[in-house]
Motif scaffolding. Structure first.
Motif, mmCIF file in Angstrom:
data_model
loop_
_atom_site.group_PDB
_atom_site.id
_atom_site.type_symbol
_atom_site.label_atom_id
_atom_site.label_comp_id
_atom_site.label_asym_id
_atom_site.label_seq_id
_atom_site.Cartn_x
_atom_site.Cartn_y
_atom_site.Cartn_z
ATOM 1 N N ASP A 128 1.634 -8.744 -2.926
ATOM 2 C CA ASP A 128 1.615 -8.513 -4.376
ATOM 3 C C ASP A 128 0.681 -7.364 -4.736
ATOM 4 O OD1 ASP A 128 3.446 -10.563 -4.842
ATOM 5 O OD2 ASP A 128 1.875 -12.062 -5.144
ATOM 6 N N SER A 129 -0.370 -7.168 -3.937
ATOM 7 C CA SER A 129 -1.302 -6.040 -4.095
ATOM 8 C C SER A 129 -1.201 -5.183 -2.830
ATOM 9 C CB SER A 129 -2.736 -6.542 -4.282
ATOM 10 O OG SER A 129 -2.828 -7.299 -5.452
ATOM 11 N N PRO A 130 -0.171 -4.341 -2.745
ATOM 12 C CA PRO A 130 0.125 -3.620 -1.509
ATOM 13 C C PRO A 130 -0.816 -2.455 -1.225
ATOM 14 C CG PRO A 130 1.599 -2.891 -3.226
ATOM 15 C CD PRO A 130 0.767 -4.001 -3.823
ATOM 16 N N LEU A 131 -0.777 -2.002 0.024
ATOM 17 C CA LEU A 131 -1.562 -0.835 0.436
ATOM 18 C C LEU A 131 -0.799 0.464 0.228
ATOM 19 C CD1 LEU A 131 -3.295 -2.049 3.708
ATOM 20 C CD2 LEU A 131 -4.084 -2.152 1.359
ATOM 21 N N MET A 132 0.531 0.401 0.202
ATOM 22 C CA MET A 132 1.300 1.613 -0.064
ATOM 23 C C MET A 132 2.337 1.334 -1.140
ATOM 24 S SD MET A 132 3.876 2.488 3.053
ATOM 25 C CE MET A 132 5.263 1.453 3.447
ATOM 26 N N GLY A 133 2.672 2.396 -1.859
ATOM 27 C CA GLY A 133 3.646 2.279 -2.932
ATOM 28 C C GLY A 133 4.296 3.625 -3.195
ATOM 29 N N ARG A 134 5.179 3.636 -4.148
ATOM 30 C CA ARG A 134 5.921 4.859 -4.470
ATOM 31 C C ARG A 134 4.984 5.992 -4.863
ATOM 32 N NH1 ARG A 134 11.254 3.326 -7.947
ATOM 33 N NH2 ARG A 134 11.934 1.562 -6.688
ATOM 34 N N ALA A 135 5.306 7.182 -4.374
ATOM 35 C CA ALA A 135 4.561 8.375 -4.779
ATOM 36 C C ALA A 135 4.862 8.694 -6.239
ATOM 37 C CB ALA A 135 4.936 9.557 -3.886
ATOM 38 N N ASP A 136 6.089 8.403 -6.651
ATOM 39 C CA ASP A 136 6.561 8.606 -8.021
ATOM 40 C C ASP A 136 7.301 7.329 -8.399
ATOM 41 O OD1 ASP A 136 8.231 9.127 -10.220
ATOM 42 O OD2 ASP A 136 8.677 11.161 -9.588
ATOM 43 N N LEU A 141 -2.017 3.646 -1.509
ATOM 44 C CA LEU A 141 -2.512 3.364 -2.862
ATOM 45 C C LEU A 141 -4.030 3.286 -2.916
ATOM 46 C CD1 LEU A 141 0.125 0.711 -3.942
ATOM 47 C CD2 LEU A 141 0.044 3.148 -4.531
ATOM 48 N N ARG A 142 -4.635 3.115 -1.751
ATOM 49 C CA ARG A 142 -6.089 3.113 -1.636
ATOM 50 C C ARG A 142 -6.421 3.517 -0.214
ATOM 51 N NH1 ARG A 142 -7.749 -0.795 1.729
ATOM 52 N NH2 ARG A 142 -6.896 -2.886 1.685
ATOM 53 N N ASP A 143 -7.691 3.727 0.087
ATOM 54 C CA ASP A 143 -8.083 4.016 1.465
ATOM 55 C C ASP A 143 -7.717 2.816 2.349
ATOM 56 O OD1 ASP A 143 -9.139 6.437 0.661
ATOM 57 O OD2 ASP A 143 -11.227 5.743 0.690
ATOM 58 N N ILE A 144 -7.189 3.113 3.524
ATOM 59 C CA ILE A 144 -6.776 2.083 4.477
ATOM 60 C C ILE A 144 -7.576 2.290 5.757
ATOM 61 C CG2 ILE A 144 -4.852 1.157 5.824
ATOM 62 C CD1 ILE A 144 -2.975 2.314 3.621
ATOM 63 N N ALA A 145 -8.160 1.231 6.252
ATOM 64 C CA ALA A 145 -8.943 1.304 7.491
ATOM 65 C C ALA A 145 -8.029 1.205 8.699
ATOM 66 C CB ALA A 145 -9.967 0.175 7.529
ATOM 67 N N ALA A 146 -8.445 1.805 9.803
ATOM 68 C CA ALA A 146 -7.709 1.642 11.060
ATOM 69 C C ALA A 146 -7.644 0.149 11.361
ATOM 70 C CB ALA A 146 -8.422 2.378 12.187
ATOM 71 N N GLY A 147 -6.464 -0.309 11.748
ATOM 72 C CA GLY A 147 -6.276 -1.720 12.081
ATOM 73 C C GLY A 147 -5.790 -2.577 10.934
ATOM 74 N N GLU A 148 -5.805 -2.059 9.688
ATOM 75 C CA GLU A 148 -5.314 -2.842 8.552
ATOM 76 C C GLU A 148 -3.788 -2.894 8.564
ATOM 77 O OE1 GLU A 148 -7.054 -3.140 4.375
ATOM 78 O OE2 GLU A 148 -7.772 -1.184 5.065
ATOM 79 N N GLU A 149 -3.254 -4.031 8.128
ATOM 80 C CA GLU A 149 -1.805 -4.163 8.033
ATOM 81 C C GLU A 149 -1.304 -3.429 6.802
ATOM 82 O OE1 GLU A 149 1.873 -7.345 8.132
ATOM 83 O OE2 GLU A 149 -0.173 -8.120 8.256
ATOM 84 N N ILE A 150 -0.283 -2.622 6.988
ATOM 85 C CA ILE A 150 0.322 -1.848 5.909
ATOM 86 C C ILE A 150 1.319 -2.745 5.185
ATOM 87 C CG2 ILE A 150 1.778 0.132 5.375
ATOM 88 C CD1 ILE A 150 0.569 1.367 7.999
ATOM 89 N N TYR A 169 7.755 -5.594 -2.193
ATOM 90 C CA TYR A 169 9.208 -5.541 -2.066
ATOM 91 C C TYR A 169 9.893 -5.417 -3.425
ATOM 92 C CZ TYR A 169 8.878 -7.256 2.819
ATOM 93 O OH TYR A 169 8.611 -7.425 4.159
ATOM 94 N N GLU A 170 9.315 -6.037 -4.455
ATOM 95 C CA GLU A 170 9.934 -5.976 -5.780
ATOM 96 C C GLU A 170 9.985 -4.549 -6.313
ATOM 97 O OE1 GLU A 170 9.232 -9.226 -8.698
ATOM 98 O OE2 GLU A 170 7.714 -9.826 -7.233
ATOM 99 N N GLU A 171 9.062 -3.701 -5.853
ATOM 100 C CA GLU A 171 8.994 -2.316 -6.316
ATOM 101 C C GLU A 171 10.191 -1.503 -5.828
ATOM 102 O OE1 GLU A 171 6.184 1.265 -5.068
ATOM 103 O OE2 GLU A 171 5.083 -0.299 -6.126
#
Length: 137
Positions: free
Chosen positions: A85-93, A103-112, A116-118
């Motif tokens: 519901d609070s994803p790490l990646m999303g649409r550029a537009d 959508l925010r800084d992501i650390a190495a090892g974090e799940e991307i 899905y609703e987007e």
């Protein structure tokens, strides 16, 4: 190549397998882009799905209905991105499903993750919780 960052597939605490960043990713970094050489947009075809049940299972597990276009089937490991519901990646537009950014800084090892609703009309119509529970008809 659709995935634009180094990733790995591994067991996910969210569901089954997931996609994980291999290196840090700065907010705003392009992460995935549709590429017709690798990804597929399929027309919904009930006869095709009956004739090829393995394709039907692949679409059910990894496909996404893009409104007015068909079923998106990522051709690379992007198919292992799980929902949040609070994803790490999303649409550029917001109006374009073909490009995703961090959508925010992501650390190495974090799940991307993505929401899905987007992107997926079928998930949006059902609601993510209902869709992910398998309670859709």
């Amino acid at each position: 190549m659709p995935l634009l960052i180094p990733t790995r597939v591994a067991s996910s605490p969210i569901e089954g397998l997931g996609l994980f960043a291999q290196a840090p990713v700065a907010a705003g970094t392009p992460m995935w882009a549709f590429d017709a050489r690798i990804d597929r947009l399929l027309e919904p075809d009930a006869a095709l799905l009956v004739d090829y049940p393995e394709l039907a299972r692949l679409i059910d597990a990894h496909g996404c209905v893009i409104e007015g276009l068909g079923i998106l089937l990522p051709g690379d490991n992007a198919r292992f991105v799980n929902h949040a519901d609070s994803p790490l990646m999303g649409r550029a537009d917001a109006a374009d499903w073909r490009r995703f950014v961090a959508l925010r800084d992501i650390a190495a090892g974090e799940e991307i993750t993505c929401n899905y609703e987007e992107i997926c009309e079928d998930v949006r119509e059902a609601g993510a919780a209902r869709y992910l529970s398998g309670d859709v008809g």
